[in-house]
Design a protein around this motif. Structure first.
Motif, mmCIF file in Angstrom:
data_model
loop_
_atom_site.group_PDB
_atom_site.id
_atom_site.type_symbol
_atom_site.label_atom_id
_atom_site.label_comp_id
_atom_site.label_asym_id
_atom_site.label_seq_id
_atom_site.Cartn_x
_atom_site.Cartn_y
_atom_site.Cartn_z
ATOM 1 N N LEU A 5 0.822 -1.206 0.000
ATOM 2 C CA LEU A 5 0.000 0.000 0.000
ATOM 3 C C LEU A 5 0.858 1.257 0.000
ATOM 4 N N GLY A 6 2.011 1.174 0.633
ATOM 5 C CA GLY A 6 2.887 2.333 0.711
ATOM 6 C C GLY A 6 3.293 2.848 -0.660
ATOM 7 N N GLU A 7 3.560 1.935 -1.591
ATOM 8 C CA GLU A 7 3.917 2.347 -2.953
ATOM 9 C C GLU A 7 2.769 3.103 -3.602
ATOM 10 N N ASN A 58 -8.170 12.168 -1.548
ATOM 11 C CA ASN A 58 -9.400 12.319 -2.337
ATOM 12 C C ASN A 58 -9.830 11.029 -3.029
ATOM 13 N N THR A 59 -9.760 9.930 -2.285
ATOM 14 C CA THR A 59 -10.197 8.648 -2.809
ATOM 15 C C THR A 59 -10.852 7.871 -1.678
ATOM 16 N N THR A 60 -11.175 6.626 -1.938
ATOM 17 C CA THR A 60 -11.760 5.766 -0.914
ATOM 18 C C THR A 60 -10.769 4.665 -0.549
ATOM 19 N N THR A 61 -10.981 4.074 0.581
ATOM 20 C CA THR A 61 -10.098 2.984 1.008
ATOM 21 C C THR A 61 -10.156 1.812 0.027
ATOM 22 N N PRO A 62 -11.361 1.369 -0.402
ATOM 23 C CA PRO A 62 -11.384 0.266 -1.377
ATOM 24 C C PRO A 62 -10.648 0.607 -2.676
ATOM 25 N N GLU A 63 -10.789 1.838 -3.157
ATOM 26 C CA GLU A 63 -10.107 2.224 -4.393
ATOM 27 C C GLU A 63 -8.589 2.229 -4.189
ATOM 28 N N LEU A 64 -8.139 2.663 -3.042
ATOM 29 C CA LEU A 64 -6.709 2.663 -2.736
ATOM 30 C C LEU A 64 -6.162 1.234 -2.735
ATOM 31 N N ILE A 65 -6.894 0.342 -2.101
ATOM 32 C CA ILE A 65 -6.476 -1.073 -2.053
ATOM 33 C C ILE A 65 -6.511 -1.690 -3.442
ATOM 34 N N SER A 67 -6.243 -0.218 -6.308
ATOM 35 C CA SER A 67 -5.146 0.338 -7.107
ATOM 36 C C SER A 67 -3.814 -0.286 -6.728
ATOM 37 N N ALA A 68 -3.619 -0.547 -5.452
ATOM 38 C CA ALA A 68 -2.373 -1.178 -5.015
ATOM 39 C C ALA A 68 -2.246 -2.565 -5.639
ATOM 40 N N TYR A 69 -3.350 -3.295 -5.748
ATOM 41 C CA TYR A 69 -3.331 -4.598 -6.425
ATOM 42 C C TYR A 69 -3.081 -4.416 -7.912
ATOM 43 N N ARG A 70 -3.770 -3.462 -8.519
ATOM 44 C CA ARG A 70 -3.705 -3.256 -9.962
ATOM 45 C C ARG A 70 -2.300 -2.885 -10.404
ATOM 46 N N PHE A 71 -1.584 -2.071 -9.616
ATOM 47 C CA PHE A 71 -0.273 -1.592 -10.015
ATOM 48 C C PHE A 71 0.865 -2.419 -9.446
ATOM 49 N N LYS A 72 0.535 -3.543 -8.813
ATOM 50 C CA LYS A 72 1.570 -4.400 -8.248
ATOM 51 C C LYS A 72 2.489 -4.879 -9.360
ATOM 52 N N LYS A 73 3.764 -4.738 -9.158
ATOM 53 C CA LYS A 73 4.734 -5.191 -10.144
ATOM 54 C C LYS A 73 4.882 -6.700 -10.028
ATOM 55 N N VAL A 74 4.744 -7.386 -11.139
ATOM 56 C CA VAL A 74 4.860 -8.836 -11.158
ATOM 57 C C VAL A 74 6.202 -9.187 -11.777
ATOM 58 N N LYS A 75 6.959 -10.015 -11.077
ATOM 59 C CA LYS A 75 8.256 -10.442 -11.598
ATOM 60 C C LYS A 75 8.029 -11.576 -12.587
ATOM 61 N N SER A 76 8.713 -11.508 -13.678
ATOM 62 C CA SER A 76 8.592 -12.530 -14.710
ATOM 63 C C SER A 76 9.824 -13.420 -14.671
ATOM 64 N N ASP A 77 9.588 -14.743 -14.741
ATOM 65 C CA ASP A 77 10.701 -15.680 -14.786
ATOM 66 C C ASP A 77 11.189 -15.880 -16.213
ATOM 67 N N GLY A 78 10.357 -15.480 -17.167
ATOM 68 C CA GLY A 78 10.671 -15.679 -18.577
ATOM 69 C C GLY A 78 11.608 -14.616 -19.095
ATOM 70 N N PRO A 79 11.806 -14.641 -20.416
ATOM 71 C CA PRO A 79 12.687 -13.644 -21.031
ATOM 72 C C PRO A 79 12.083 -12.258 -20.927
ATOM 73 N N LYS A 80 12.932 -11.258 -21.078
ATOM 74 C CA LYS A 80 12.476 -9.873 -21.000
ATOM 75 C C LYS A 80 11.396 -9.620 -22.042
ATOM 76 N N ASP A 81 10.365 -8.897 -21.629
ATOM 77 C CA ASP A 81 9.243 -8.583 -22.501
ATOM 78 C C ASP A 81 9.712 -7.715 -23.662
ATOM 79 N N ASN A 82 9.433 -8.165 -24.861
ATOM 80 C CA ASN A 82 9.826 -7.411 -26.051
ATOM 81 C C ASN A 82 8.648 -6.658 -26.656
#
Length: 117
Positions: A5-7, A58-65, A67-82
């Motif tokens: 959430l901090g991010e 200027n948002t709501t707690t559910p929207e903040l949460i 958004s934190a899920y939506r923008f979570k960075k996912v690490k990929s084990d595969g090759p770099k995205d081209n």
């Protein structure tokens, strides 16, 4: 799933051109608390404090949460995205939209792409 959430709070704060001091004052929390929340992954925050921060941003707690899920960075084990950068930008913009609106935009894009072929 673990989110930071901090991010999301930091991203929204900077987007609104607020300092940590501004957010602390608006949410009636300490600067130290805001700073710690934004920089650590181990977060223990009460719903009351999260509500205060959400209101200050200027948002709501559910929207903040969500958004934190939506923008979570996912690490990929595969090759770099081209994927070309313009496609990445479109995807990033779609992620910023509410789910229903993003779905409508995607459906419209598909129709347009089919007409081009």
């Amino acid at each position: 799933m673990n989110i930071n959430l901090g991010e999301e709070i930091s991203r929204r704060r900077r987007e609104q051109k607020l300092t940590q001091e501004d957010l602390a004052e608006l949410s009636d929390l300490s600067v130290n608390f805001i700073s710690r929340l934004e920089r650590t992954k181990d977060q223990n925050i009460s719903i009351q404090k999260l509500d205060a921060i959400a209101r200050a941003l200027n948002t709501t707690t559910p929207e903040l949460i969500n958004s934190a899920y939506r923008f979570k960075k996912v690490k990929s084990d595969g090759p770099k995205d081209n994927t070309p950068i313009f496609i990445q930008k479109v995807v990033n913009e779609l992620r910023k939209l509410p789910k229903g609106q993003a779905e409508r935009v995607c459906k419209s894009l598909i129709v347009i792409l089919k007409e081009i072929d």
